[in-house]
Design an enzyme around this catalytic site. Sequence first.
Site, PDB file in Angstrom:
ATOM      1  CG  HIS A  87      -4.452  -0.456   5.815  1.00 40.02           C
ATOM      2  ND1 HIS A  87      -5.833  -0.465   5.852  1.00 40.02           N
ATOM      3  CD2 HIS A  87      -4.092  -1.639   5.259  1.00 40.02           C
ATOM      4  CE1 HIS A  87      -6.269  -1.596   5.329  1.00 40.02           C
ATOM      5  NE2 HIS A  87      -5.235  -2.335   4.973  1.00 40.02           N
ATOM      6  CG  HIS A  89      -9.243  -4.016   2.788  1.00 37.83           C
ATOM      7  ND1 HIS A  89      -8.525  -3.698   1.659  1.00 37.83           N
ATOM      8  CD2 HIS A  89      -8.299  -4.278   3.730  1.00 37.83           C
ATOM      9  CE1 HIS A  89      -7.226  -3.802   1.894  1.00 37.83           C
ATOM     10  NE2 HIS A  89      -7.064  -4.149   3.145  1.00 37.83           N
ATOM     11  CG  HIS A 102      -7.023  -5.876   7.833  1.00 34.23           C
ATOM     12  ND1 HIS A 102      -6.327  -6.958   7.316  1.00 34.23           N
ATOM     13  CD2 HIS A 102      -6.795  -4.845   6.966  1.00 34.23           C
ATOM     14  CE1 HIS A 102      -5.708  -6.602   6.201  1.00 34.23           C
ATOM     15  NE2 HIS A 102      -5.964  -5.322   5.970  1.00 34.23           N
ATOM     16  CD  GLU A 160      -3.066  -1.155   0.454  1.00 33.41           C
ATOM     17  OE1 GLU A 160      -3.157  -0.251  -0.390  1.00 33.41           O
ATOM     18  OE2 GLU A 160      -3.894  -2.079   0.567  1.00 33.41           O
TER      19      GLU A 160
HETATM   20  O1  2HA Z   1      -0.364  -4.939   3.976  1.00 34.21           O
HETATM   21  O2  2HA Z   1      -3.340  -4.978   4.564  1.00 34.21           O
HETATM   22  O3  2HA Z   1      -4.200  -3.935   2.297  1.00 34.21           O
HETATM   23  C1  2HA Z   1      -1.353  -5.843   3.697  1.00 34.21           C
HETATM   24  C2  2HA Z   1      -2.657  -5.162   3.588  1.00 34.21           C
HETATM   25  C3  2HA Z   1      -3.065  -4.712   2.262  1.00 34.21           C
HETATM   26 ZN    ZN Z   2      -5.326  -4.270   4.247  1.00 39.85          ZN
END
Ligand code: 2HA
Ligand code: ZN
Length: 265
Positions: free
Chosen positions: A139, A211, A141, A115
Amino acid sequence: MPCSELYYQVCAIAEVAGFLWQRGWAERNGGNISVCVTDCISSSYKDRNPLKTVALPLTHPLTTIIGEYYYVTGTNRRMRDVAVNPMGNGAIIRVCKDGKSYDIIADEVIMPTSELVSHLEMHDFEQSNGRKQIKAVCHTHPTQLVALSHNPEMLKPDVMTRLLWSMIPETRVIVPHGIGIVPYRQPGTIELAAATIEQLAGHDVVLWEKHGCLAVGEDILETFDAIDTLAKSADIYLDCCTAGFKPQGIAPDMLEGLVELFHLN
Ligand code: 2HA
Ligand code: ZN
């Protein structure tokens, strides 16, 4: 590590990487972090020759962050490994003068996150819009926020922001501009980066449908705090649903004035 300020920054990244893993938001190589470290690396470090120069798959060159230095987590690396060995699972890069490539300068050739384009576009966007204080992009999850994104009702403008604000007063204060929504896009693409930047203009955190989410902040802990607070609200909502009732929520007029009262914004 050549200077103490950089050491402090990298320790904070490692701390947050550990939090992401402990929260269950970073399965295998899930998630990525970048932090601008230009202000805290020594000149001898800055002048290092590149270990490797890599082209960026961009449609237009970066403009504002040319010559800036970033710590970035490595592609295919586990957050739980970043937590214990950040320099062995990430790299320091410098954005090249052409705005279309970067040098890896330390400590070894570890290729940055998939990313990276999104991250650099976001740093470039924030700097070019005068938000010079924004230094970190995270970022991850978060299970409960991704779960909510599977409900199309939640993806309508402001629905999730209002719901999460209404669960606890802290969310209204710590995430004052709310959560923006980006419809599902292929991970790692310029389209995802562009859609995220559009949402970042008016929100603190952006949710990528089905995501994960992305936050920008003055430092990496601030990005974690914003996501963590939203996740807490989502947990409360989902716990109430599991217990068999829809939570009443705090009425919008009861949330008015909170941001000013706590002087956090
Ligand atoms: O780095 O989360 O979106 C791995 C991820 C890609
Ligand atoms: Zn991701």
